[in-house]
Write a protein that holds these residues in place. Sequence first.
Motif, PDB file in Angstrom:
ATOM      1  N   VAL A 170      -9.851  -0.521  -0.383  1.00  0.00           N
ATOM      2  CA  VAL A 170      -9.414   0.691   0.311  1.00  0.00           C
ATOM      3  C   VAL A 170      -9.672   0.546   1.804  1.00  0.00           C
ATOM      4  N   TYR A 171      -8.748   1.051   2.605  1.00  0.00           N
ATOM      5  CA  TYR A 171      -8.933   1.085   4.054  1.00  0.00           C
ATOM      6  C   TYR A 171      -8.560   2.461   4.572  1.00  0.00           C
ATOM      7  N   CYS A 172      -9.043   2.793   5.755  1.00  0.00           N
ATOM      8  CA  CYS A 172      -8.715   4.063   6.407  1.00  0.00           C
ATOM      9  C   CYS A 172      -7.588   3.784   7.394  1.00  0.00           C
ATOM     10  N   GLY A 173      -6.384   4.219   7.066  1.00  0.00           N
ATOM     11  CA  GLY A 173      -5.208   3.870   7.855  1.00  0.00           C
ATOM     12  C   GLY A 173      -5.106   4.595   9.177  1.00  0.00           C
ATOM     13  N   GLU A 174      -5.715   5.773   9.286  1.00  0.00           N
ATOM     14  CA  GLU A 174      -5.771   6.514  10.548  1.00  0.00           C
ATOM     15  C   GLU A 174      -7.110   7.238  10.615  1.00  0.00           C
ATOM     16  N   TYR A 175      -7.777   7.120  11.750  1.00  0.00           N
ATOM     17  CA  TYR A 175      -9.007   7.872  11.991  1.00  0.00           C
ATOM     18  C   TYR A 175      -8.987   8.281  13.459  1.00  0.00           C
ATOM     19  N   GLY A 229       0.824  -1.198   0.000  1.00  0.00           N
ATOM     20  CA  GLY A 229       0.000   0.000   0.000  1.00  0.00           C
ATOM     21  C   GLY A 229       0.856   1.244   0.000  1.00  0.00           C
ATOM     22  N   THR A 230       0.211   2.398  -0.098  1.00  0.00           N
ATOM     23  CA  THR A 230       0.935   3.666  -0.122  1.00  0.00           C
ATOM     24  C   THR A 230       1.201   4.209   1.271  1.00  0.00           C
ATOM     25  N   ASP A 280      -1.859   8.078  -7.811  1.00  0.00           N
ATOM     26  CA  ASP A 280      -0.880   7.346  -7.006  1.00  0.00           C
ATOM     27  C   ASP A 280      -1.279   5.894  -6.827  1.00  0.00           C
ATOM     28  N   HIS A 281      -2.554   5.651  -6.573  1.00  0.00           N
ATOM     29  CA  HIS A 281      -2.997   4.281  -6.313  1.00  0.00           C
ATOM     30  C   HIS A 281      -3.164   3.456  -7.580  1.00  0.00           C
ATOM     31  N   ARG A 282      -3.081   4.105  -8.729  1.00  0.00           N
ATOM     32  CA  ARG A 282      -3.137   3.355  -9.987  1.00  0.00           C
ATOM     33  C   ARG A 282      -1.819   2.669 -10.306  1.00  0.00           C
ATOM     34  N   ALA A 283      -0.774   2.973  -9.575  1.00  0.00           N
ATOM     35  CA  ALA A 283       0.513   2.310  -9.797  1.00  0.00           C
ATOM     36  C   ALA A 283       0.323   0.795  -9.702  1.00  0.00           C
ATOM     37  N   ASP A 284       0.850   0.069 -10.669  1.00  0.00           N
ATOM     38  CA  ASP A 284       0.639  -1.383 -10.724  1.00  0.00           C
ATOM     39  C   ASP A 284       1.155  -2.094  -9.485  1.00  0.00           C
ATOM     40  N   ALA A 285       2.212  -1.563  -8.877  1.00  0.00           N
ATOM     41  CA  ALA A 285       2.820  -2.220  -7.718  1.00  0.00           C
ATOM     42  C   ALA A 285       2.004  -2.033  -6.445  1.00  0.00           C
ATOM     43  N   ILE A 286       0.990  -1.178  -6.477  1.00  0.00           N
ATOM     44  CA  ILE A 286       0.152  -0.921  -5.303  1.00  0.00           C
ATOM     45  C   ILE A 286      -1.095  -1.789  -5.375  1.00  0.00           C
ATOM     46  N   CYS A 334      -5.681   0.738  -1.737  1.00  0.00           N
ATOM     47  CA  CYS A 334      -5.703   2.179  -1.486  1.00  0.00           C
ATOM     48  C   CYS A 334      -5.854   2.436   0.014  1.00  0.00           C
ATOM     49  N   SER A 335      -5.405   3.610   0.430  1.00  0.00           N
ATOM     50  CA  SER A 335      -5.594   3.982   1.833  1.00  0.00           C
ATOM     51  C   SER A 335      -5.690   5.491   1.950  1.00  0.00           C
ATOM     52  N   PHE A 336      -6.284   5.941   3.038  1.00  0.00           N
ATOM     53  CA  PHE A 336      -6.357   7.371   3.342  1.00  0.00           C
ATOM     54  C   PHE A 336      -6.449   7.533   4.850  1.00  0.00           C
ATOM     55  N   HIS A 337      -6.170   8.737   5.326  1.00  0.00           N
ATOM     56  CA  HIS A 337      -6.262   9.079   6.746  1.00  0.00           C
ATOM     57  C   HIS A 337      -7.311  10.172   6.914  1.00  0.00           C
ATOM     58  N   HIS A 338      -7.998  10.136   8.029  1.00  0.00           N
ATOM     59  CA  HIS A 338      -9.066  11.123   8.216  1.00  0.00           C
ATOM     60  C   HIS A 338      -9.130  11.554   9.675  1.00  0.00           C
ATOM     61  N   TYR A 339      -9.076  12.873   9.876  1.00  0.00           N
ATOM     62  CA  TYR A 339      -9.204  13.465  11.202  1.00  0.00           C
ATOM     63  C   TYR A 339     -10.303  14.528  11.145  1.00  0.00           C
ATOM     64  N   PRO A 340     -11.557  14.137  11.419  1.00  0.00           N
ATOM     65  CA  PRO A 340     -12.666  15.087  11.314  1.00  0.00           C
ATOM     66  C   PRO A 340     -12.571  16.244  12.292  1.00  0.00           C
ATOM     67  N   VAL A 341     -11.828  16.060  13.363  1.00  0.00           N
ATOM     68  CA  VAL A 341     -11.498  17.155  14.279  1.00  0.00           C
ATOM     69  C   VAL A 341      -9.980  17.252  14.267  1.00  0.00           C
ATOM     70  N   SER A 342      -9.460  18.367  13.780  1.00  0.00           N
ATOM     71  CA  SER A 342      -8.016  18.454  13.583  1.00  0.00           C
ATOM     72  C   SER A 342      -7.503  19.821  13.992  1.00  0.00           C
ATOM     73  N   GLY A 343      -6.189  19.925  14.071  1.00  0.00           N
ATOM     74  CA  GLY A 343      -5.565  21.173  14.473  1.00  0.00           C
ATOM     75  C   GLY A 343      -4.938  21.060  15.839  1.00  0.00           C
ATOM     76  N   ARG A 344      -4.440  22.160  16.337  1.00  0.00           N
ATOM     77  CA  ARG A 344      -3.772  22.180  17.629  1.00  0.00           C
ATOM     78  C   ARG A 344      -4.538  23.079  18.588  1.00  0.00           C
TER      79      ARG A 344
END
Length: 505
Positions: free
Chosen positions: A361-366, A287-288, A310-316, A319-329
Amino acid sequence: MTGKQLSRRRLLAAVGLAGALSGCAELTGDSSRPGDSTSATRTETDESTPNPTTADAQEGGELTGDYRIHNFVERDSTDLVLNGDVFRYNGLSSLLTMTIDPLREQWVDQVMDVARASDVNVIRCWGFPPTFDPAAGSVHAAPGEFDEEWFGVFDYTVARAKEAGVRLVVPLLQGVHVDASNERRNYAPSPATYGEWSDTADYTQYTKDFIEDDQANEYFKEYIEHLLTRENQYTGVEYRDEPTILVWECANELEFHHPDRVGDSLDFWYQDIGSFVTSLGAQQLVGTGMHGATGDVYEPWTVRCDFVQDHRADAIDVCSFHHYPVSGRPETSVRVRSPELTRRYMEHKVALAYEEVGKPVYCGEYGVPYLSESIGEVLVSRLETAEEASDVESNAEYPMAYPDQHDDGVLVTRREHLDWESYGLKKRNDYFRYATEVAADTGLEGVHWWRLIPARIPEEVGEDELPDYRMEELGSAILQDDQETFDVVQAYAERNAQNTTDRSA
């Protein structure tokens, strides 16, 4: 201050555990939580093995060799499959591979016990030590030089996961942007270190000087080869042949970080690194590990990746993505996405993966941080009708609107005060629940909840102090006593199991 001189207080604060270890049963393996129960939803093990309750959990420190994982998860079009059946999982993120006392193996034991008691069957963990670990400076200290101590902890982590029936998603590079002058975040495997080692790269600030440099990437490949061809001292299996590893991620959130290259595709880099992984004979999925923010619909304020290309690369493979619906400092600004916007963001990523890329596809961080009323004003983003958004000037400073982003609404960000009485853990659990609904409805392969710390709140922290303590010291951490959070996690596992059965049929 160098890594070897890092104080225990600063070390634990970096982990998000400052003060919390004093209340976590000394990390002895006592991972029980109120209301722990046995569930019949576990489907990922290769043999018919009952899901252990906390009472069955090992107290740590000894491996039995009773391994529950034997076969690889594979890809079939947009599905992950195990033994011919659709494989969908319930995940967590946790920093497992640390050489620090009193963490080390006991920390791994705690995490695995909590995971088994909560129907979690996949954990995402670094394939390198965290930057605050003293081993970070020596794990790949120079070309051809590796730290056996850290690799021994990784061996134990994989063996313990294999016993627990918990698979691992493992990033191979800490790709988050690091300035070459930032010593603590400059340790290999990282773009800055490999860029500095190279005779042909000029790594001062931008990761592109690593990404586009052949020699720097050869040093990274040296690390990959050392890890994947290593024989685990406990299992006797080389890592390229280890089915406990579900996915090798090329990097954690690698991006160009260059003003002229923001959002540009890394497909050539993923193809190169992914192909190298498989050339070593690795049988796992690749995965990426990307963040996935592309700056288009539902996220016009952030441009980081080219998710589809990026995810169309044959070697991948996935798919994955990260999501933080509440973000910032908390000390600066915090952005809160409305539940509707959160759902649509995730649905959009799944649709891109299935319809545009044609891969699982999976969500790698939530993750959702704890916020207290000391934050004050926050930025809340939601969808409004054109009439509701008529008082907002388009594309101006906050509050701002993006009327062209949606067919049925206007994306608006406003400064607001939140109802803090209903925030905190309750709001985090609500956001977790939103994510489980999307995952179950769309076929998202899994979600990794950010992030488990197997500890308890110190007894000296009073009720009045608790909100600020959690926000300042623990952030997005999930503690083993966060029962309502684990209720959401287990409910997802049950719904996930049912959906898996329906899709397989």
